[in-house]
Scaffold this active site. Structure first.
Site, PDB file in Angstrom:
ATOM      1  N   LYS A   1       0.856  -1.188   0.000  1.00 41.16           N
ATOM      2  CA  LYS A   1       0.000   0.000   0.000  1.00 41.16           C
ATOM      3  C   LYS A   1       0.889   1.235   0.000  1.00 41.16           C
ATOM      4  O   LYS A   1       1.901   1.280   0.708  1.00 41.16           O
ATOM      5  CB  LYS A   1      -0.899  -0.028   1.241  1.00 41.16           C
ATOM      6  CG  LYS A   1      -1.979   1.040   1.286  1.00 41.16           C
ATOM      7  CD  LYS A   1      -2.843   0.877   2.549  1.00 41.16           C
ATOM      8  CE  LYS A   1      -4.002   1.862   2.589  1.00 41.16           C
ATOM      9  NZ  LYS A   1      -4.848   1.663   3.807  1.00 41.16           N
TER      10      LYS A   1
ATOM     11  N   SER B   1      -9.777   1.549   2.670  1.00 37.89           N
ATOM     12  CA  SER B   1      -8.926   2.354   1.818  1.00 37.89           C
ATOM     13  C   SER B   1      -7.833   1.580   1.083  1.00 37.89           C
ATOM     14  O   SER B   1      -7.261   2.094   0.122  1.00 37.89           O
ATOM     15  CB  SER B   1      -8.259   3.438   2.671  1.00 37.89           C
ATOM     16  OG  SER B   1      -7.382   2.833   3.607  1.00 37.89           O
TER      17      SER B   1
ATOM     18  N   SER C   1      -9.986  -0.854   6.845  1.00 41.50           N
ATOM     19  CA  SER C   1      -9.361  -0.620   5.539  1.00 41.50           C
ATOM     20  C   SER C   1      -8.627  -1.817   4.940  1.00 41.50           C
ATOM     21  O   SER C   1      -8.234  -1.769   3.776  1.00 41.50           O
ATOM     22  CB  SER C   1      -8.395   0.564   5.616  1.00 41.50           C
ATOM     23  OG  SER C   1      -9.111   1.775   5.566  1.00 41.50           O
TER      24      SER C   1
END
Ligand SMILES: [Zn+2]
Lengths: 487, 481
Positions: free
Chosen positions: B76, B151, B175
């Protein structure tokens, strides 16, 4: 001595009668740890800009703080030395924007500070209460280019983050101080304590000790706390005194004119001898304190306190007591020697057999620059020669200067200087006796014109020769007369 | 579809397959769908090939590159990589190259894993759909008209697409777990403090936790073993080594006591919150039956504070974020928009650099911390948090694990919820409690919904209860086959 009498006395001449000053001090002390509060960067003063930095003290994204255990230990030691309760505590973030603050928040302590509820006893005996002494990190420094060197009007600013993250303890006093003198005595005593426990070099000039003063005034006899102003940018004890007195007079002037001071931060301008208005309370920032989630609470145990207390050296107030008991000196003399850190030397010298009074006199008057190569034993040797009459006070002073510069024993130096041991001391006491019998003649010798001087020299030399049955050395007598008249 | 991480590592360690070959295949799989998915902000083709050559050289020299030898992994884009752009999908970090690696990045490399790219996310991890990225949305690999969740949408999508077997995400309010559910993969939010946050760009420090996405429970276990364990650089890191999770996988659930959280069951008669779709609650119920069939005892249990998590979360997380994001001021790095003075520069930079959702949360958080409101908002939220911790701990006296849906719905249409932040926030209702309590939770794929899209089931465990959690996850994985 109570603080009420101190205040009225000390305010004399500063404020019109009927007013008194109310002062609380916030003192930041930079801890002398090897590394910063939350990273491994060197805690060092005066290096090239931005050389002692890393992702943590630059607040780079993703970096996290790790608490310096030595800094915590130092802060807690200082807390105990200031008679504080040392508590388990929590770090908080103080949020504000300024370009010298890498994270745009300062890690500090808010409602749960490490040290609370302490006090300092001033040499005068007045007790000043300490509200808290909490741990926090320092910010960097801005250097303003172009313009007049101040942030307003500067063309650009350069940020140096070497100081960012240096560990600080902020010591907040209650508003217990009643004069600039008290404030100076408080800061001096605080500096003595800080250096005694060896947690900071506490130099105001280098910024390792920074003092902000909260000043207000009130009618004598009142116990109200009126609107205060926080005066910043105070760089010496002299500045502190001037800034406090200026601020107090400004307040009285406002009240006299039917106005009121407004709560604000003011910046002391040492050159101009006045303070300038800074931020007012109305536009003061809301720091939005909240517990720092990147650090865990700091837990203090009873064993920690016991260990800290056992490690503390003798505090300055106790040292003053020891010296006063030993030397019978005045409060001022004792206070001065403790401030200078010469009290232990004085005590050792007295223990080595020296006359306490002469020890204090020499230290106060002749050793203000330090004791150099002198040891308590050699110093005691010198003082003993002097008190036994083997050296005149003038000779002792000269021998002492030599000992400070190059070391050595008093007897040998006196001999080398031709201070005929017995004669010198004896001669001087004989002369002192003659002077006491002939004060007018001595006055004429010491201050008269050439003719008087010659005449009186003959008279005094004759008297000495008579008293010593002609045993005195003429040159020595002449030298002694000249010395005595000149000193 | 990619091989599992364990299969790749075994093949590379034994010399049956070269890491270079694995990486070439992964890069080509990423490339084949990247235009439509936009899972990545940056694909690290050259760096990955160089790292693969190193792993191959190690194997050739008779050395063991580690338990993830040659395994391609996506990161990420809020985890710092030395000399490689790390953006948080925000314009404000434009041009910034971190001078250091996140701890997890170093640990992966030390285990032989190979970073193949930085994945897209909602800006600063604020969102549940990966639509809040400054670089455009990521699409769901199962239906590109749908969101992948967020996210960590890019990390979930690339694993869900079968391009790589592993990725890392960060989970502040769901997330990792919610996009895992929407993309049909395993996603783990470990116990707070189990995985170092050093080098993870903070959203909400007291809630953020890094964890893996994987196609199998076993791969998730090995990845967590590699990245977990104490790190002295993170003061909130738990000072103990991580448990052996892989050995827990075959233990089954015989005798385990599992509670279904009534308030998140979708059954109004049990006091459930509204908005849990019937197909989702049906799959959660099916999962409960599967666990019961495998020997666990299963019953409903009420945790009233669970539903108070949402408002508490939306005060605590923005409050911390408002402080964490203050440093993006134009002074030291990233974007700078000049102004007449420092304050004006700060305002201009942040106005231009942050997206709408980030601004919304900074304002919300700033307000929540304002003196005079602190006690009513931030203070009250922290009290709710304490209440939740106490209530969950109390339930864990009776149950070994808890069970709920992961996401209230399957993947929703792109743009369906962007106009109304509140409907978007409700996506997190099932996942938020574990962030507030600090306890671990994971999402395991368990079938599909009426629309044919994946549905995940959430297993929740007490602090450091990962082993038991993985035991149950392995049973559900088997049952879903
Ligand atoms: Zn540093």
């Amino acid at each position: 001595m109570t603080s009420a009498t101190t205040s009225t006395d000390a305010t004399d001449g500063v404020l019109p009668s009927g007013w008194e000053i109310v002062i609380g001090l916030e003192v930041h002390v930079e801890l002398n740890t090897n590394t910063k509060l939350f990273c491994g960067c060197p805690n060092s003063f005066g290096d090239e800009p931005n050389t002692n930095v890393c992702p943590i003290c630059l607040g780079l994204p993703g970096s996290l703080p790790v608490l310096n255990a030595r800094a915590v230990e130092s802060a807690m030691r200082l807390g105990r030395a200031l008679n504080c309760d040392v508590n388990s505590s929590v770090f908080s973030r103080k949020n504000y924007f300024y370009p010298d603050q890498p994270k745009d928040y300062q890690v500090s302590q808010y409602d749960l500070a490490t040290n609370t509820d302490g006090h300092i006893d001033l040499p005068s005996g007045t007790r000043i209460r300490i509200e808290r002494a909490h741990i926090e990190e320092d910010a960097g420094k801005l250097n303003h280019g172009g313009g007049d060197g101040r942030i307003h009007g500067a063309d650009y600013s350069m940020a140096d983050y070497n100081r960012a993250g240096v560990p600080l303890v902020e010591i907040v006093s209650h508003p217990d101080l009643r004069s600039a003198e008290d404030a100076k005595a408080y800061v001096s005593e605080l500096r003595n304590i800080v250096t005694a426990v060896d947690v900071s070099d506490a130099k105001m000039e280098e910024g390792s000790m920074r003092v902000d003063a909260n000043v207000s005034v009130r009618p004598v006899g009142s116990d109200e706390l009126r609107t205060r102003c926080e005066v910043k940018n105070i760089n010496s004890l002299r500045s502190l005194e001037r800034a406090i007195e200026y601020e107090a007079r400004r307040h009285v002037h406002l009240y006299d004119n039917g106005e009121k001071p407004r709560q604000e931060t003011r910046h002391w301008d040492e050159e101009a001898g006045r303070s300038r208005s800074g931020r007012s309370k109305e536009d003061a920032e809301d720091y939005r304190y909240f517990p720092e989630p990147d650090l865990v609470p700091l837990v203090v145990t009873a064993e920690d306190i016991t260990r800290l207390d056992a490690s503390l050296p003798t505090m300055p107030s106790a040292r003053r007591q020891v010296l006063a008991d030993k030397a019978g000196a005045t409060d001022d003399e004792v206070g001065l020697l403790v401030d200078r850190g010469q009290d232990a030397f004085a005590v050792s010298s007295i223990d080595a057999g020296a006359d306490p009074k002469r020890v204090v006199v020499h230290l106060v008057n002749n050793l203000s620059e330090g004791v150099g190569q002198l040891t308590p034993e050699t110093f005691a040797g010198l003082v003993t020669l002097e008190t036994s009459g083997d050296l005149s006070s003038t000779q002792a002073k000269e021998v002492l200067a030599e000992m400070v510069a190059h070391g050595g024993e008093a007897v040998a130096i006196a001999a080398a200087k031709g201070f005929e041991a017995m004669d010198g001391g004896e001669l001087e006491s004989i002369l002192d006796g003659i002077i006491a019998e002939h004060p007018d003649e001595w006055e004429r010798f010491a201050t008269g014109d050439e003719g008087d001087r010659k005449k009186m020299q003959g008279m005094f030399t004759g008297q000495i020769m008579k008293a010593t049955k002609g045993q005195a050395d003429g040159a020595a007598v002449a030298r002694l007369l000249a010395e005595k008249a000149g000193s | 579809m990619t091989d599992t991480a364990l299969a790749i590592a075994q093949a590379v360690r034994s010399g049956q397959r070269s890491a270079s070959d694995v990486i070439d295949e992964a890069l080509s799989a990423i490339g084949s769908r990247e235009d439509e998915l936009h899972a990545y902000n940056l694909v690290l083709a050259d760096e990955a090939r160089a790292a693969a050559a190193n792993v191959d050289a190690q194997v050739a020299a008779g050395e063991d590159p580690g338990p993830l030898a040659g395994v391609p992994i996506a990161l990420k884009d809020n985890m710092c990589t030395r000399g490689i752009a790390t953006t948080c999908s925000s314009k404000i970090l434009e041009g910034w190259l971190p001078p250091y690696n996140a701890t997890v990045v170093d640990r992966l490399a030390a285990a032989g894993a190979i970073a193949v790219g930085k994945t897209n996310l909602d800006e600063f991890a604020m969102g549940s759909s990966t639509e809040n990225s400054a670089f455009g949305p990521t699409k769901n690999p199962h239906d590109i008209t749908k969101v992948p969740g967020g996210s960590s949408g890019g990390s979930a999508a690339t694993v869900g697409a079968g391009a790589v077997p592993l990725s890392l995400g960060s989970d502040t309010g769901g997330s990792i777990r919610q996009p895992a559910s929407l993309c049909g993969v395993v996603g783990v939010k470990p116990t707070y403090g189990l995985v170092s946050r050093y080098g993870l760009i903070a959203f909400a420090s007291s809630l953020d936790q890094i964890g893996p996405f994987a196609t199998t429970v076993a791969d998730a276990a090995v990845a967590l073993e590699v990245i977990g364990g104490h790190d002295p650089a993170d003061s909130t890191s738990i000072p103990s080594p991580i448990a052996d999770l892989q050995s827990a996988l075959g233990k089954g659930v015989e005798g385990l006591r599992i509670g279904i959280i009534s308030e998140l069951s979708g059954d109004a008669s049990l006091g459930s919150v509204e908005g849990i779709a019937p197909d989702v609650s049906a799959r959660a119920a099916a999962a409960a039956q599967a666990l019961e069939a495998a020997g666990a005892t299963v019953e409903h249990t009420s945790i009233p504070s669970a539903v108070h998590g949402l408002p508490a979360y939306y005060l605590i997380a923005p409050a911390e974020a408002s402080s964490n994001l203050a440093r993006y001021d134009g002074v030291r790095y990233g974007m700078r928009v000049d102004g007449a003075n420092a304050l004006a520069m700060n305002a201009a930079t942040r106005t231009a650099g942050f997206g709408e959702e980030v601004k919304r949360r900074i304002m919300l958080g700033t307000y929540a911390l304002t003196s005079g409101y602190y006690d009513a908002y931030y203070g009250q939220a922290q009290r709710v948090r304490t209440l939740m911790i106490n209530e969950f701990n109390d339930r864990y006296q009776k149950f070994d694990l808890l069970l709920s849906p992961t996401s209230p719905t399957t993947a929703f249409d792109i743009d369906a919820k962007t106009a109304d932040p509140m409907t978007m926030y409700v996506n997190d209702v099932c996942t938020i409690p574990s962030n507030l309590t600090g306890q671990p939770a994971m999402s395991v794929p368990f079938g599909v919904g009426d629309d044919g899209l994946p549905i995940g089931v959430q297993i929740l465990a007490p602090m450091l209860g990962e082993s038991t959690m993985f035991q149950a996850a392995a049973v559900l994985e088997e049952a879903a086959r």
